[in-house]
Design an enzyme around this catalytic site. Sequence first.
Site, short mmCIF file in Angstrom:
data_model
loop_
_atom_site.label_atom_id
_atom_site.label_comp_id
_atom_site.label_asym_id
_atom_site.label_seq_id
_atom_site.Cartn_x
_atom_site.Cartn_y
_atom_site.Cartn_z
CG HIS A 127 -7.03 -5.18 -8.30
ND1 HIS A 127 -7.71 -4.52 -9.29
CD2 HIS A 127 -5.85 -5.58 -8.84
CE1 HIS A 127 -6.97 -4.52 -10.39
NE2 HIS A 127 -5.84 -5.16 -10.15
CG ASP A 178 1.72 -8.31 -7.81
OD1 ASP A 178 2.37 -8.75 -8.77
OD2 ASP A 178 1.17 -7.20 -7.82
N1 COA Z 1 -3.51 -4.13 3.06
C1 COA Z 1 -4.23 -3.49 4.02
N2 COA Z 1 -5.20 -2.63 3.76
C2 COA Z 1 -5.50 -2.40 2.47
C3 COA Z 1 -4.81 -3.02 1.42
C4 COA Z 1 -3.79 -3.91 1.76
N3 COA Z 1 -3.09 -4.53 0.81
N4 COA Z 1 -5.32 -2.60 0.25
C5 COA Z 1 -6.30 -1.75 0.54
N5 COA Z 1 -6.39 -1.61 1.88
C6 COA Z 1 -7.34 -0.76 2.59
C7 COA Z 1 -6.79 0.67 2.65
O1 COA Z 1 -5.97 0.88 3.77
C8 COA Z 1 -8.06 1.45 2.69
O2 COA Z 1 -8.61 1.36 3.97
P1 COA Z 1 -9.29 2.66 4.67
O3 COA Z 1 -10.48 2.94 3.79
O4 COA Z 1 -9.60 2.18 6.03
O5 COA Z 1 -8.25 3.73 4.60
C9 COA Z 1 -8.99 0.67 1.77
O6 COA Z 1 -8.53 -0.68 1.84
C10 COA Z 1 -8.95 1.15 0.34
O7 COA Z 1 -7.60 1.14 -0.10
P2 COA Z 1 -6.99 2.04 -1.25
O8 COA Z 1 -5.51 1.90 -1.26
O9 COA Z 1 -7.55 3.42 -1.21
O10 COA Z 1 -7.66 1.34 -2.50
P3 COA Z 1 -7.15 1.39 -3.94
O11 COA Z 1 -8.26 1.00 -4.79
O12 COA Z 1 -6.47 2.66 -4.25
O13 COA Z 1 -6.02 0.29 -3.82
C11 COA Z 1 -4.18 -0.97 -4.29
C12 COA Z 1 -5.56 -0.57 -4.73
C13 COA Z 1 -3.76 -2.16 -5.15
C14 COA Z 1 -3.20 0.19 -4.53
C15 COA Z 1 -4.17 -1.36 -2.79
O14 COA Z 1 -5.07 -2.39 -2.53
C16 COA Z 1 -2.77 -1.71 -2.31
O15 COA Z 1 -1.97 -0.83 -1.98
N6 COA Z 1 -2.46 -3.04 -2.23
C17 COA Z 1 -1.16 -3.47 -1.87
C18 COA Z 1 -0.18 -3.35 -3.02
C19 COA Z 1 -0.41 -4.38 -4.09
O16 COA Z 1 -0.60 -5.55 -3.80
N7 COA Z 1 -0.37 -3.93 -5.34
C20 COA Z 1 -0.52 -4.81 -6.50
C21 COA Z 1 -1.80 -4.53 -7.20
S1 COA Z 1 -2.11 -5.73 -8.48
#
Ligand code: COA
Length: 381
Positions: free
Chosen positions: A267, A318
Amino acid sequence: MTDKTNAPTATSTAGLRGVTAATSSISDVLGEKGQLIYQGYDIHDLAKRSTFEEVIFLLWNKRLPKRDELDDLKRALAAAYEIPTEIVELMKRYPRDADPIDVLRTNVSVLEFYEPNSRDLSREAAIKTAIKLTAQFPTLVATAERIRQGQDVVKPDSSLNIAANFLYMLTGEKPSEHHAKVFDVALVLHADHEFNASTFAARVVAGTLATMYAGVAAAIAALSGPLHGGANTAVMRTLLEIGEVDNVDSYIKKALSEKRKIMGFGHAVYRTEDPRATHLRKFSKEMGELAGDTKWYEISRKVEEVMQREKGLYPNVDFFSASTYYMMGIPLDLYTPIFAVSRISGWTGHILEQYADNKLIRPRAEYVGKRDVPYVPIDQR
Ligand code: COA
């Protein structure tokens, strides 16, 4: 000469993480504590003791309603459940394979054609629009689904609350009290979440003093992406692909080694368990037990365990909503529209808040392109 006047002074923040873009009293997400509040009330209290209709009042009016105020709102919502027959007829002509969330976005734009006062942004008129949209989202989603399945459209039942009425219109049968209650709490849990992508999109559009319909259509567009509301459908697809508890370990390890994201985890704000997941986990188990099939709950629990061990990541809203809705017999690609059936209350609340104290939202970009490039005529390039 390079024009540096008005150039941004601060370094840009990728994805606006940690940037405070405006004030709001609607909801707050305390990421480190894993707490979510709506107008000061803890989400756990609201999930246990409130109803979706009461939460709608709370989000729009900054306080809980008195009994007669709640009754008035319920009556106004129920009186607005029906959608124009023209939209029902139009929906019959949409392609059958259109994604339901895109159908909803389109229908919100169409709905505005039948609202002559949509450009009146006064609080009084905007509240009326908010009631209409909140009342009609369930009808739009359920009607589109019935049409897609080639079934007769079920008219809304104004004696039912939003949750029960939605399930009724979707299946053609009155839901059990238990199903209706679980769904009502799911609506409470999804109602608002501060400046998430769709809400921010709604506020940017409302900030130009465009109509509430325009803001809501933009919000649905933002919600549809897999990194936002589209994640719940993607979660169920992943669970179905995994298929068995025994496959979880190898599936997740392989996905992570290929740098694939596991939907429903992580998140942008929470650094611990998403408080909404706590309730949905329980519902996933309950709905599985009720249907006599806890397989998807068990697979979900195992995925949760492996993700915690391998990445230290927690499930978000989700993750367990997916298996909950699956066990309620709801089609996969309706999960994101269902998110919208709830979040419309928060979006409209934020649009009301934006109109009440409006400032055009217009950030700056940190320009990283070239400067002072001489123009070369096309034949000389
Ligand atoms: N699965 C695997 N790895 C994940 C992950 C996931 N669901 N969510 C985050 N990570 C990892 C990223 O790969 C990244 O790793 P790295 O530093 O080695 O590259 C790190 O955690 C940070 O992720 P990032 O996407 O930059 O963080 P964010 O704060 O932008 O992400 C989300 C928030 C929600 C976009 C992200 O966690 C995500 O894409 N989750 C899956 C989609 C989802 O469930 N969305 C609903 C949100 S309520």
